[in-house]
Each structure stands twice: as C-alpha cells, then as structure tokens.
Design a protein around this motif. Structure first.
Motif, short mmCIF file in Angstrom:
data_model
loop_
_atom_site.label_atom_id
_atom_site.label_comp_id
_atom_site.label_asym_id
_atom_site.label_seq_id
_atom_site.Cartn_x
_atom_site.Cartn_y
_atom_site.Cartn_z
N LYS A 437 2.97 31.80 10.95
CA LYS A 437 3.61 30.68 10.68
C LYS A 437 5.15 31.18 9.85
O LYS A 437 4.72 32.19 8.93
CB LYS A 437 3.15 29.76 9.92
N ASP A 635 6.07 27.56 14.12
CA ASP A 635 4.96 28.25 14.50
C ASP A 635 5.47 29.47 15.43
O ASP A 635 6.10 29.24 16.47
CB ASP A 635 4.04 27.54 15.43
N GLU A 636 5.32 30.67 15.15
CA GLU A 636 5.92 31.78 15.85
C GLU A 636 5.16 32.03 17.26
O GLU A 636 5.96 32.76 17.87
CB GLU A 636 5.40 33.17 15.10
N LEU A 637 4.02 31.36 17.51
CA LEU A 637 3.55 31.68 18.75
C LEU A 637 3.94 30.55 19.93
O LEU A 637 4.09 30.75 21.07
CB LEU A 637 1.76 31.60 18.88
N THR A 638 4.33 29.25 19.40
CA THR A 638 4.63 28.15 20.37
C THR A 638 6.18 27.87 20.02
O THR A 638 6.57 27.20 20.91
CB THR A 638 3.81 27.03 20.01
N GLY A 639 6.80 28.07 18.66
CA GLY A 639 8.12 27.71 18.62
C GLY A 639 8.02 26.21 18.07
O GLY A 639 9.25 25.80 17.84
N LYS A 640 6.85 25.76 17.70
CA LYS A 640 6.95 24.34 17.45
C LYS A 640 7.47 24.42 16.06
O LYS A 640 6.91 25.04 15.15
CB LYS A 640 5.46 24.02 17.39
N GLU A 642 7.42 22.12 12.56
CA GLU A 642 6.86 20.73 12.06
C GLU A 642 7.67 20.67 10.55
O GLU A 642 7.78 21.45 9.76
CB GLU A 642 5.47 21.20 11.87
N VAL A 682 16.96 13.77 29.21
CA VAL A 682 17.30 14.70 30.20
C VAL A 682 18.19 13.66 31.25
O VAL A 682 17.61 12.82 31.80
CB VAL A 682 16.25 15.35 30.88
N THR A 695 8.02 10.51 28.75
CA THR A 695 8.69 11.67 28.93
C THR A 695 9.66 11.72 27.81
O THR A 695 10.39 12.85 27.66
CB THR A 695 9.39 11.72 30.40
N VAL A 697 10.21 11.61 24.38
CA VAL A 697 9.14 11.91 23.21
C VAL A 697 9.73 11.70 21.83
O VAL A 697 10.46 12.13 21.19
CB VAL A 697 8.61 13.37 23.21
N ALA A 757 10.24 23.01 20.97
CA ALA A 757 9.56 24.25 20.72
C ALA A 757 10.23 25.44 21.64
O ALA A 757 10.31 26.45 21.18
CB ALA A 757 8.15 23.94 21.04
N GLY A 758 10.58 24.95 22.97
CA GLY A 758 10.93 26.03 23.86
C GLY A 758 12.19 26.61 23.39
O GLY A 758 12.30 28.03 23.46
N LEU A 761 11.29 29.03 20.39
CA LEU A 761 10.55 30.23 20.92
C LEU A 761 11.62 31.30 21.49
O LEU A 761 11.56 32.45 21.28
CB LEU A 761 9.50 29.97 21.76
N GLU A 765 12.11 35.05 20.43
CA GLU A 765 11.90 36.10 21.22
C GLU A 765 13.13 37.04 20.99
O GLU A 765 13.14 38.38 21.11
CB GLU A 765 11.51 35.74 22.27
#
Lengths: 775, 263
Positions: A437, A635-640, A642, A682, A695, A697, A757-758, A761, A765
């Motif tokens: 995190k 969150d470094e693993l998911t990019g989420k 909060e 979108v 869809t 959110v 998140a996408g 992340l 990366e």
C-alpha cells in the motif's frame, strides 16, 4: 408561560421537515402519480447519433390495440425548440437527429406493455450523416455541421479572456509547469429519474407536475415550443428525488404537455427508466484542458495560460453558461496578475452535456489545483504553503481581474487546515501504510460563484400568508430538489416570526400559487429566496404587531412592545395574549399576505467587453470558498485507490441549519469521490456503453470515508443571516484533492480522470519500469 | 426454476418472460441450512448468503467461503441470493465459486428418483453453463473439513467496495510450515477465464518452496498461461492478466509466522 423551546432558530441544527415523510415513503414525487384512467406516454429515441430523417413510419403502431395516439413533430404547432439561452433542442426531432437519445416520436397508450410494443413497432427511415464524436473532430476545418444555421459552426460558445499581459508573461516567470488534463462525463444518477404527469382540464388548462428545478422557466419554454398560451399552463414542482442540475431545464415537460393535448382530458404519465435517463438525460461536460502556470522563485504566482474545451453534445442546454463559469474559475482562488484564459464549448453528436452541480467548475478546479501542486513541487514548497502565499483576500482581484468586494474567507480556511490534526499528522499516517500500500495526502482550494452573473436577473419573490387558523403559510417559489432549502425557509420564517413547526405551513412551487423565484441552481437558492423571505416575514410581522397593538394595547404605537409567540401575540406589559386566529379577523384578505422581492447584487466591473460572455454569466460578485483535504491509500497490486479520510473546510458564510449544511457538503464530497475515482461513462461513436447502474459505477457507502465538514462561518453582509451558497462548492474539491493525494502517494501524476484502478496500475507499472531502466 | 431470484430479477427486466413459468425453490426447508457431518458439512443449496455468513460452522470450519460471502453483492442481495443460485448461475464472477473450488466442494444433484454427486469443477462447464439436466435440482454442497490449512485467503478486485461484479478474484488455502515452506496449496481465480481457474501446475510449482515473493513471482508465467481473461466494460484483459498475478503476492501479507519470511 408559553413553551418556547420548539421555536425555530437560525443557526440551530434541526432535522429537515421532509425527512420523516421521505423515510416513510409517504412523500409524493412527480413520478409517484398513478391516477385513475391513466394514459402512459413514452418516447421513441433516435438510436443513432446523426442522421437526416426521411420518414417516420407509424402506421403499424397507430393500429395497435391500446395505442391512443402516435405523435411526431408534425403534431407540434410551436417553435418545436427548447433551451435556456440558445433554443436549439427539438421536442420531437424534425429534420435531423443529433444524438442517440433524441426524441423522435411520442406514443400514448393504455398501459405499459402496449406502450413498449408500440415503441418497438415504430420505424425511422434515416439518411445517416457523418457523426462528430470528439472535440478535435468538431473543430476541424470543413467538419460536418451539427446545426447548419448556427453562425459559430460547431462552436456553441467561445471565450477569450486576458488580464495583464496574458500568457506572454509566462516568459518572465522563474518556474513554469504545464499539464494536459482530461475529465470525464458524469451522470447525475438521481434516485428519481426524469418524470411526471399532466392533464388538460375541461376549461383548457394544461396542468403539468414534473420533477424539475425550474417550474417558472419551464412555462415559457413549453409555451413557445408547443405554441400555446403561457397563461394556460400550470406547473407544479414537488420535492425532487435528486436533481443536481440534471433537471435544470426541460426533460419531460414539453412531451407531457404535448401528450396531454391528445389525451381527451385523461391524465398522462411519463417516467423514464434508468436506461432512458442515461441515454436522454444530460451529463457533466467532459473536457480537455491545457494549463501552463508560472511563478516567481519566491512562489508568487505570476502568469497563467488555460485552454478549456468542453464537449456539450448536440444542444446548448446551458453548455455556454457552463463554459463561461468554467472560464471565470479557471485560475482558481488566487492572485495571478497575468492570465490568458480561453475556452470552447463544442457541439458533437455525443450525449447532451448540461448542468450538473459545479456547473463547469469541477473540471477547471481539477486542472488548476493539480497544476498548483506541480508548481509547488518544482518550487519545493508544501502544497499548503504554495496556496497560502497566493490565496485571494477581500479586495484582491481574481485571475479575471475582477475585484472581490464580498466576504472572502479562503485564508481562514487555509489557516484552519494548517491547524487541523489531519494536516499535522499526515506524515505519520503516510508512513504507517501496510504492505503493498502507498499512502498520500492532497489538498485543493476551491471557490464557487453564486447566482446568474451580471445580466440575467437573479431575483426571488417570497410570499407568506397568515392563515385564518393563525398559522403562517410560506409559499416557496424555488424548488427543493433534496438539498433541504424548503426546511431552511421554514427555519428562517420561524426565527423571524418566533414560531414553531406547528404554526408553519409550506407550499411547494406551483406556478399558480407561488411566485417566480428563479431556478433551484447556481448555489443561489437559499441566498436569493432567503433574502426575499426575510423581507416578507419582517413586513408581515410588523403589520401583525401594529394591528394587534391597535386593538389590545392602549397605545396604537405600542407595536414594538408586542411580541409574536407560536400561534399568538403577546403584550408583556399587560400579560395579554391574543391568538393569531383572532388577530387574523382584523386583517383584510390582502393584508394577511406579505410579498417581498429580492434581487441579488451584481458586480459593476467588466472583465470582458464580450457581451455574449457577460450574458452567459461572467463575472460573479459573491463567491464561496473551501479547502479540501484527502487521505488516500493506493493498492500497488491492483491500482485501486481508496479515499480513507476526508476534510472539507468551507466559507459559505453563516450557517442557518448546520445539519442541512453538513449534508450538502457530504453529498458533494461523495459525488466528487465518484467523479474522481470510479464514475466513467463510456461512449463509443456517440452511443453510451454504460447505460445503467450496473456498468456505470457510482460509489456506495462502503466507498465513502469518514468526512469532516467545518464551516468557518464568516459573515456575508448581503446574505440572509450572513449566508452564502453551499450547494455546489463541495463537488469542486474532491477530484483535485484526491488526484494530488494519489500523486503524493505514487510519485507519479495521472492526468486523466477518473483515477480508476486500471489507469493507476498502468501508471505505477510505467514508473516501476522507468526506474528499472535507470538502474 | 430459481432460488433467491437476484439474478433472475435482472434478467427478466431485460427479457420479460410471458407467461411466467417460474418455480421458486427458495422456501423449501430441506434445501436450507447447514448440517454438520463427521467429515464436514452439508450446505442446503437454498441457504441465503447472509444465513451462511452468520453460520458458525461456515465461519470457523470454512473461513475462506465466509470471506467470499462477505463481499458478495450488498446486504439485500446477500439476504435474498442463495449459494445454490450462485453455483447454478455459473458466472465466472460468482463470488462463492473460487472458495468452493479450493474447498473441493462436491455438489449433490437430485431428481425425482435419483441422487448424484459431482465435483464443482466438473459441474460448471462455461459461463452460465452447468451440468444440470432436465428434472434435476441442486440440493446442496458437501464440504470436507480440512483443518490442515493455516492460510485462508480470499480477495475480490471490483470497481467499488460493495455491489461490485468481480474483475478478478483469488481464493487460496495454504499450509505453510513454521519454517515458511508451502506444504499444501489450493488456488482458484475468478473472472479471468470462462470458468473458475484452479491450475494444478501452479499449485505443484509452489509446493515445497518458501512462501516468498520470489517463489510467487516464479509461477506467474504458468498462471498467465492458465488464464484467458476478456476485455469488457469493467476492465481490460490486460488489467485482469496483470492483477490475477499481482494478487497472488497478497499471500505474503497473510503469512502468519516469523518475521523475515515472505519479504
């Protein structure tokens, strides 16, 4: 002695009056009408973004059992155009369709099932036209025109503002930063979708009950579009189940009116389902913004260049005014002597963008406040210090060159942030992030103009009646769309008239009963109507006391000695108390009613000679201010991302009801967190790919952190009890505060919202990749 | 035929069925509740998610399932939706499925005259597709106690913290020795392929190794071979591919023993 404890007092936190009836489901919204003998109306939507209409094939539909009528533009005998400033939106499409949600035909049916079948049977013969789906395409030379007759081509409104030497002064700066930002659409996503019902009475009156923020303005629009007498229309506006700007203007009103004209005196109902609300309703303007901001070495802001592009979709729908407010706020609440601020509001075949809480300001605040952080970083100043050095004070000029002559409490807000535990303890909090995190803290300063600007008259007419039973009836001319202003009006009247809730009645907006008071929008609702109400209440109070003195006291000039009590008048010297129900008999019918008009003050300064920009609202005179602070964890693993803690410190003047105020601020923050992190409409080739709440959110309670709201309560001299607008400012802060916090956490800035998140992340990366290359 | 109706409600709104030949199994007592057996538990297929979440057997003997239930939908959905429904809907994003895969759940299928049992991984064959024949219902789920595991992990990646359809999820059961060696491991990913992915080669590659970042990184290529995520409105395939691997690293934070391991 009368019990006085329930008397409504300004400044006291009380539950809003509509809370109980809404929680119990007893409150009736415009879309809650299911009367006898009801006709169901529905709309056939275009389905394609840009085409010439060759033929609308309705014969099959007409012959369907249970179909009462199928109406097209041919059945409209007025201008068939609606809109607030530029009337460019048809009630039912005639020559062309300009976005997928355009209404092409209106079907009246006996029930919902037939209605659905009937709508499916309508066929439209189109000649497809090339679509314009981006701002860049719209501005290209020789681009297809969306409104052939518009002199500006695909540019609805353009603004070019300059103060000092403008962008040329960037060259004299010691430090300059630059950023390209994009901001997304935002859907209002109100609980109550657009809807209402209408009825043509036997005497030819058209009665419309709609979920609207603008009943009086709707009258004129409906009348002109359909070619009917304004005097024959009545519009009622119950509480809205949310509006946020999405009902600032026509949604169902003209369609319902047209339907009622073809229903032989039967009531007709239309309520858009969620998908239709997405497809046909308006959105927050998406945009792209190019900022260059420069300062002297000591951190003093010196020059700004801002270019702002908003995609307004195919219709004005306040898109010009929204751009204008964006341009006015483009430089934020800072002293910047040299600025070039340019903007374009551009027609496209995308969904219609229109009013949404914030009205063009959240977009520029996102860009400006992130640019401020970039500049602070380059100058090695803390984000707070950078802002303190440049914050506007009363008497300073805005980046537009307009003098701030009203209350200006930004510096106090900044002081309060500096003293707050969340600011002081931020480093410790950041350091205690768990594994995988990253934590960051961001701030943003915001300002928000109130009212319509210099040209469009910003007035309200309040009316109070002393009823025969001795209660006070408040005729509320401006809609309560959920923000609680109707309650606040009772609180104001109760305070002045010394009454409790039992002796106060409320009449919600109704063009036949209440008086024109403008729209529920522009952070002006309580300011403008509240001021009018004070005038009306004071006048009525004076009249009642005077008249009471004439009857019950020996000295008719003893009105000053008399006092109002709940339901009565009291004369302290003699101890005499007379019920208001008795006083009312001494008043003529007309004397029981008090009316007062208030017109909001405007600034005399002219930062631009462009009359069109002035018409669209530049400049404002009174601004609210705020500083927002966000704690985020990435969150470094998911990019989420909060948001974990949130603080908003606001200068919205004095607060009438702290509870309702806090709800406004919290609602703005929550909606702003959605805008910042997850809401992503979108759109592909003009078609919405996320037309529902599964869809698209929006945040739930689980995504909203503990929020703290502090009001610094600085008196605004012209405000009712010292108040300024509070409806919008809270949504200006979250995106930049959170984006700055994410940049603080990750060491990399993401220029495109939402910070989903996408996207985060990918940025993490890329940064990691970059580091490895360096190593 | 339906149980809780939470998926049906959405489907019917889109494609109304008329007339309505609906049979609700949700109120059949025999299909509800959790019964303990010597080797484990039997979960009635029509048990609501909320009822399972508050059931002590589930909470203590099968915490990985409880963790999945905890983030399924929202309170109203957990009150109405059932575990059997979640299985029969057979969505790769079903939140109870990865936990049930790592628990090697066996399903009890009943018809008028017969009872058969089938492993969950053999029952679900594609998105929305399972091996329920005409005249059959899912009666319940058999779970075996396995107190051996000392890491019970579930993570769901969604677009928000509640009412979210999983973009990727991971359920894991591990037995890690005191010295940090992975002695047993079961893994299952959701939302990264047409069905839940539980790659035995990834599990085998982890077995016998230290639970460390290195070990987990080494199996990433195998994992990425095993999954076949799609692009949709919620996430790109690339994001799912990356995150499916990344969330495996979260196991490091679950490692309950000595400091120094797992770093």
């Amino acid at each position: 002695m009368t019990v006085q404890k329930n008397i409504l007092k300004v400044g006291k936190a009380i539950h809003r009056i509509d809370a109980r009836s809404k929680v119990r489901g007893a409150e009736k919204y415009a879309s809650d009408y299911y009367g006898q003998n009801l006709v169901w109306a529905g709309v056939k939507r275009a389905g394609i973004p840009h085409a010439r209409i060759k033929n609308i094939i309705i014969e099959k539909t007409k012959n369907l059992t249970g179909v009462i009528s199928v109406l097209t533009y041919r059945d409209i005998h007025g201008s068939n155009r609606q809109g607030v400033i530029r009337r460019d939106q048809p009630v039912l499409a005639d020559d062309k369709v300009r976005h997928c949600g355009d209404a092409v035909a209106l079907v009246l049916a006996e029930d919902q099932a037939v209605l659905k079948e009937a709508l499916d049977l309508i066929a439209i013969d189109y000649e497809p036209l090339p679509g314009i789906f981006s701002i860049g395409k719209a501005l290209e030379q020789g681009a297809p025109l969306i409104h052939e007759e518009h002199p500006g081509g695909n540019v609805l409104l353009k603004g070019d503002l300059k103060t000092g030497r403008g962008e040329a002064a960037l060259e004299e700066c010691d430090v300059v930063v630059e950023g390209y930002f994009t901001v997304p659409y935002q859907e209002h996503a109100y609980l109550e979708t657009e809807g209402g019902w209408a009825l043509l009475t036997e005497d030819g009156h058209l009665e419309i009950t709609a979920s609207t923020q603008t009943p009086f303005r709707d009258l004129a629009e409906v009348a002109e579009a359909l070619g009917i007498e304004r005097e024959s229309i009545r519009i009622r506006a119950p509480y809205c189940g949310g509006a946020f700007g999405g009902k600032d203007g026509i949604t169902v009103q003209s369609l319902l009116a047209l339907a009622a004209l073809h229903c032989q005196g039967r009531p007709v109902r239309m309520v858009w389902d969620r998908e239709e609300s997405f497809i046909a309703g308006v959105k927050r303007h998406p945009g792209s913004l190019h900022y260059r901001l420069g300062a002297k070495a000591d951190g003093t802001l010196y020059a700004l260049s801002a270019e702002v592009y908003y995609d307004t979709g195919p219709y004005d729908h306040l898109g010009g005014a929204i751009l204008a407010l964006g341009l006015e706020h483009a430089g934020g609440p800072y002293r910047i002597p040299h600025a070039s601020i340019r903007g374009w509001s551009v027609y496209t075949n995308n969904p219609v963008a229109g009013a949404f809480r914030g009205f063009g300001v959240p977009q520029v605040a996102a860009a400006m406040e992130q640019t401020m952080d970039m500049l602070a970083a380059k100058l090695d100043l803390s984000p707070l210090e950078m802002r303190r050095r440049n914050a506007v004070h009363r008497g300073d000029k805005t980046p537009l060159g307009v003098t701030l002559i009203s209350s200006t409490g930004l510096a106090e807000c900044l002081d309060a942030v500096a003293e707050h535990a969340l600011w002081k303890e931020k480093e410790r909090w950041k350091a205690s992030a768990g594994s995988s995190k990253k934590r960051g803290v961001g701030i943003a300063c915001v300002m928000h103009g109130m009212g319509y600007g210099p040209i469009v008259p910003d007035y309200a007419n309040a009316k109070i009646e002393l009823t025969k039973k001795g209660a006070f009836r408040i005729f509320c001319g401006v809609v309560d769309m959920g923000q609680g202003n109707a309650s606040t009006y009772l609180q104001i009247a109760g305070d002045i008239l010394n009454q409790d809730m039992d002796h106060l009645e409320l009449v919600l907006p109704d063009t036949e009963k209440t008086l024109p008071s403008g729209s529920a929008s522009a952070s002006r609702t309580t300011y403008t109507f509240g001021n009018a109400l004070i005038g009306a209440a004071e006048a009525l109070k004076k009249r009642i006391l005077q008249r009471s003195a004439e009857t019950c006291a020996s000295d008719p000039n003893d009105g000053l000695t008399m006092v109002l009590r709940p339901g009565s008048v009291f004369h302290p010297p003699t101890g005499k108390e007379i019920p208001l129900s008795q006083i009312v008999r001494m008043l003529d019918e007309s004397e029981r009613i008090s009316v007062f008009e208030f017109r909001a003050p405007v600034t005399q300064e002219r930062p631009t000679e462009d009359e069109n920009l002035r018409l669209h609202g530049i400049p404002h005179r009174i601004f609210s201010y705020g500083v927002h602070l966000a704690y985020v964890e990435v969150d470094e693993l998911t990019g989420k991302v909060e948001a974990q803690r949130y603080l908003a410190i606001s200068d919205c003047g004095r607060i009438i009801n702290p509870q309702v105020f806090e709800q406004q601020i919290q609602g703005g923050i929550a909606q702003g967190i959605g805008y910042a992190l997850c809401e992503d409409l979108v759109v592909a080739r003009g078609k919405i790919q996320t037309p529902n709440l599964s869809t698209y959110v929006i945040p739930t309670a689980m995504d909203i952190p503990e929020m703290e709201s502090i009001a610094i309560e600085k008196q605004e001299e012209t405000g009712p009890f010292g108040l300024k607008g509070a409806g919008e400012i809270a949504i200006d802060g979250p995106l930049p505060a959170i984006a700055n916090a994410v940049a603080d956490a990750c060491g990399v800035r993401i220029f495109h919202a939402p910070l989903a998140a996408g996207r985060v992340l990918t940025a993490l990366e890329a940064k990691r990749g970059g580091k490895e290359v360096k190593a | 035929m339906y149980a809780g109706g939470t998926d049906l409600l959405v489907r019917l709104r889109k494609n109304p069925v008329n007339p309505f030949p609906l049979v609700c199994l949700g109120q059949i007592k025999e299909l509800k509740g959790v019964r303990e057996s010597p080797e484990g538990a039997f979960i009635g297929a029509c048990s609501s998610h909320a009822s399972l979440l508050s059931n002590p057997i589930i909470r203590y003997a099968f915490p990985v399932l409880a963790k999945g239930l905890q983030v399924l939908g929202s309170p109203p959905i957990r009150n109405m939706g059932t575990i059997g429904g979640n299985i029969c809907t057979a969505s790769p994003a079903g939140d109870t499925l990865p936990p049930l895969y790592v628990l090697d759940a066996v399903l009890e299928i009943r018809s008028q005259n017969a009872v058969r049992r089938i492993a969950i991984k053999d029952f679900i064959v594609g998105p929305g597709q399972q091996r329920l024949n005409k005249g059959e219902i899912l009666a319940g789920i058999w779970l075996k106690n396995d107190p051996d595991f000392n890491i019970h992990h579930f993570e769901k990646v969604g677009q928000r913290n509640a009412l979210a359809i999983s973009v990727a999820s991971l359920s894991a059961l591990l037995k890690v020795s005191e010295s940090g060696i992975i002695e047993r491991v079961r893994l299952a990913w959701g939302s990264v392929a047409p069905t839940i992915v539980s790659p035995t080669n990834v599990e085998a590659a982890l077995k016998g190794h230290f639970l460390s970042k290195d070990t987990l990184q080494k199996v990433m290529p195998l994992l990425r071979e095993a999954i076949s995520p799609i692009d949709d409105i919620r996430a790109t395939a690339a994001y799912r591919r990356t995150v499916a691997g990344n969330i495996l690293l979260r196991l490091l934070a679950s490692f309950p023993y000595k400091e120094g391991y797992g770093t």
